[in-house]
Design a protein around this motif. Structure first.
Motif, PDB file in Angstrom:
ATOM      1  N   GLU A  33       3.405 -10.329  18.789  1.00 27.88           N
ATOM      2  CA  GLU A  33       3.351  -8.987  19.348  1.00 27.88           C
ATOM      3  C   GLU A  33       4.730  -8.569  19.866  1.00 27.88           C
ATOM      4  O   GLU A  33       5.185  -7.440  19.605  1.00 27.88           O
ATOM      5  N   THR A  90       7.023  -7.859  16.940  1.00 23.97           N
ATOM      6  CA  THR A  90       6.641  -6.598  16.300  1.00 23.97           C
ATOM      7  C   THR A  90       7.197  -5.400  17.088  1.00 23.97           C
ATOM      8  O   THR A  90       7.785  -4.466  16.521  1.00 23.97           O
ATOM      9  N   GLN A  91       7.023  -5.480  18.419  1.00 28.43           N
ATOM     10  CA  GLN A  91       7.504  -4.384  19.273  1.00 28.43           C
ATOM     11  C   GLN A  91       9.025  -4.245  19.188  1.00 28.43           C
ATOM     12  O   GLN A  91       9.579  -3.141  19.115  1.00 28.43           O
ATOM     13  N   ASP A  97       2.195  -0.768   6.332  1.00 32.31           N
ATOM     14  CA  ASP A  97       1.016  -1.454   6.894  1.00 32.31           C
ATOM     15  C   ASP A  97       1.405  -2.144   8.193  1.00 32.31           C
ATOM     16  O   ASP A  97       1.870  -3.301   8.228  1.00 32.31           O
ATOM     17  N   LEU A  98       1.275  -1.437   9.302  1.00 29.77           N
ATOM     18  CA  LEU A  98       1.673  -1.987  10.622  1.00 29.77           C
ATOM     19  C   LEU A  98       0.773  -3.150  11.040  1.00 29.77           C
ATOM     20  O   LEU A  98       1.215  -4.054  11.756  1.00 29.77           O
ATOM     21  N   LYS A  99      -0.454  -3.072  10.565  1.00 32.05           N
ATOM     22  CA  LYS A  99      -1.400  -4.152  10.896  1.00 32.05           C
ATOM     23  C   LYS A  99      -0.911  -5.492  10.306  1.00 32.05           C
ATOM     24  O   LYS A  99      -1.001  -6.549  10.951  1.00 32.05           O
ATOM     25  N   LEU A 100      -0.342  -5.330   9.097  1.00 35.47           N
ATOM     26  CA  LEU A 100       0.194  -6.534   8.439  1.00 35.47           C
ATOM     27  C   LEU A 100       1.352  -7.136   9.250  1.00 35.47           C
ATOM     28  O   LEU A 100       1.453  -8.355   9.409  1.00 35.47           O
ATOM     29  N   SER A 157       1.865  -6.958  12.452  1.00 35.06           N
ATOM     30  CA  SER A 157       1.358  -7.643  13.652  1.00 35.06           C
ATOM     31  C   SER A 157       0.658  -8.967  13.309  1.00 35.06           C
ATOM     32  O   SER A 157       0.548  -9.858  14.138  1.00 35.06           O
ATOM     33  N   GLN A 158       0.184  -9.020  12.070  1.00 31.96           N
ATOM     34  CA  GLN A 158      -0.454 -10.293  11.654  1.00 31.96           C
ATOM     35  C   GLN A 158       0.589 -11.368  11.350  1.00 31.96           C
ATOM     36  O   GLN A 158       0.372 -12.544  11.609  1.00 31.96           O
ATOM     37  N   LYS A 164       0.851  -1.190   0.000  1.00 36.62           N
ATOM     38  CA  LYS A 164       0.000   0.000   0.000  1.00 36.62           C
ATOM     39  C   LYS A 164       0.893   1.249   0.000  1.00 36.62           C
ATOM     40  O   LYS A 164       2.125   1.108   0.115  1.00 36.62           O
TER      41      LYS A 164
END
Lengths: 229, 148
Positions: free
Chosen positions: B46, B49-50, B36-39, B41-42, B32
Motif C-alpha cells: 500500500e 502504491t501511494q 488497472d489500479l487494483k492490479l 495494489s495487488q 485492459k
C-alpha cells in the motif's frame, strides 16, 4: 741400700764355698785313704787307721753341711729383716718427699701469683710509657703519614672513580638495551594475551542494545569524517 | 528529480524486489483498456502504491496516459539500477529500524542502497566499503589500534 737378690746370691755363694771346701777335704781324705789302702795292701796294720780317717771325713762333711744349712737359714732371716727395714725406710723417705713436694708446690703457687702481679704491673707501666712515648715522638711522623695516606687515597680514589664511571656508563648502556629487549618481549607477550582474551571475551561481550549503540557511535564517526559528502 | 518511491528503499534486496514489482506492474498495467489500479495494489504494498502514484502526480503524468506512465516506470527502474551501492558489514544481523536510522543519520535515502553482510569477528561497530575504499569503524579495528 743392698737389694734382696744380691743378698740372697751372696748367702748362696758362701754356702756353696763351704760345701765345696768340705767336698775337697773329703776327696783329699779319700785320696789319702786310697793311697794308704794301697799301702795297707802292703801294710795291713794301717787299714784300721784309714777307716777312722774315713769316718772323720764323713763327720767333717756332715758338720759342714749343717753349718751351711744354718748359714742359709740365718741368711734368709736376715734377708727378711733387711726387706722389712728397707720398706720402712722407703715409706719414710716417700712421706718425707711428699711433704717436701707439697711445700714446694705451695711455694711455687705463691711465687707464681706474685710473679704474675709483678709482670702485670711491669707491663702496665711499660704500656703507659710506650703510649706516652708514641704520643710524643710519633705525633709528627703520624701527621706526615696521614697526609701521605690522604694524598695517596685521593689519587687512588680518583683513578678508581674514573674506572668506575667508565664501567658505570657501559653498564647503563647495557642495562638500557636489556630493558628495551625485555620490554619488547613483555609487550609482545602482553599483546598476545590481550588478543587471546579479546577473542575469547568480545564476541559475547555486548548485548543487542549495546551493539546498536556501537553501530551509531560508528555512524557518528562516519558523519564526522564526511564519508558520504 | 527525486523519486518518493525510492525514499523507502534501503537495501539491495529491497531494490531487487521493487524492480521486479515495477516490471510486473509495467507488464500488466495496461492489459485492459484503462489503467488497472487494483492490479498495482495487488503487486505492490500500500505504501509503495501511494508513493508511486505520488511520483506520477508530481511528474504531472496522467495515469491514463499509457505511454508516459510506462516511460515513467522504465525511468524509475533505470533509477533503481543507477543507485550507488554501499557495503556495510555488521557484527550481527541488523533490524530494519536500525538500517532506516542509519540511512536517516547519514542522509542516504534515495541516493545509496545498502548491501549489508554479517561478520561477527568485527565484534561491533561497522565497516563501510565505498567506491573501493574500506572505512573501518569496527570494535576490532579500535582494539587493534589500542594494542599497537
Amino acid at each position: 741400700m743392698p737389694n734382696n737378690t744380691s743378698i740372697q746370691i751372696l748367702a748362696f755363694n758362701i754356702a756353696l764355698f763351704l760345701f765345696n771346701f768340705a767336698l775337697i777335704q773329703y776327696l783329699v781324705t779319700k785320696i789319702l785313704i786310697y793311697k794308704n789302702l794301697q799301702k795297707e795292701k802292703v801294710i795291713e796294720p794301717e787299714q784300721k787307721l784309714l777307716l777312722e780317717a774315713n769316718k772323720k771325713a764323713e763327720e767333717i762333711i756332715a758338720d759342714a753341711s749343717e753349718k751351711a744349712t744354718q748359714i742359709i737359714t740365718s741368711s734368709s732371716q736376715k734377708l727378711e729383716k733387711l726387706n722389712q727395714s728397707f720398706e720402712e725406710q722407703v715409706n719414710i723417705a716417700i712421706n718425707v718427699e711428699k711433704t717436701k713436694l707439697k711445700e714446694t708446690f705451695s711455694n711455687i703457687n705463691t711465687n707464681n701469683v706474685n710473679l704474675n702481679s709483678e709482670i702485670n704491673n711491669i707491663l702496665r707501666q711499660n704500656m703507659t710509657d710506650l703510649g706516652k712515648g708514641l704520643q710524643e715522638s710519633g705525633k709528627i711522623s703520624l701527621d706526615n703519614i696521614f697526609k701521605d695516606l690522604q694524598k695517596d687515597t685521593l689519587q687512588t680514589s680518583k683513578t678508581i672513580n674514573k674506572k668506575l664511571d667508565n664501567e658505570y656508563q657501559i653498564a647503563i648502556v647495557q642495562l638500557a638495551k636489556y630493558k628495551e629487549e625485555q620490554k619488547s618481549q613483555i609487550d609482545t607477550k602482553i599483546l598476545e594475551q590481550i588478543k587471546y582474551i579479546t577473542k575469547q571475551v568480545l564476541p559475547n561481550a555486548f548485548t543487542s542494545k549495546e551493539n546498536d549503540d556501537l553501530i551509531f557511535e560508528s555512524i557518528n564517526k562516519v558523519k564526522q569524517d564526511k564519508v558520504f559528502n | 528529480m527525486k523519486f518518493n518511491t525510492l525514499k523507502e528503499i534501503y537495501t539491495v534486496l529491497e531494490v531487487e524486489m521493487l524492480r521486479e514489482k515495477l516490471k510486473e506492474v509495467r507488464a500488466h498495467l495496461f492489459l485492459k483498456k484503462d489503467i488497472d489500479l487494483k492490479l498495482i495494489s495487488q503487486i505492490m504494498s500500500e505504501q509503495e502504491t501511494q508513493l508511486l502514484l505520488l511520483d506520477l502526480k508530481q511528474s504531472s503524468i496522467n495515469i491514463k496516459d499509457q505511454q508516459k506512465s510506462l516511460d515513467f516506470i522504465d525511468n524509475l527502474i533505470d533509477k533503481l539500477d543507477q543507485m550507488e551501492k554501499v557495503s556495510f558489514i555488521f557484527s550481527f544481523l541488523p533490524k530494519q529500524e536500525i538500517i532506516k536510522k542509519v540511512f536517516k543519520q547519514l542522509d542516504l535515502q534515495g541516493k545509496f542502497i545498502m548491501d549489508y553482510s554479517v561478520d561477527p569477528s568485527i565484534y561491533g561497530g561497522v565497516i563501510i566499503l565505498k567506491q573501493g575504499k574500506v572505512l573501518d569503524y569496527s570494535i576490532k579495528k579500535q582494539v587493534e589500534r589500542i594494542l599497537k
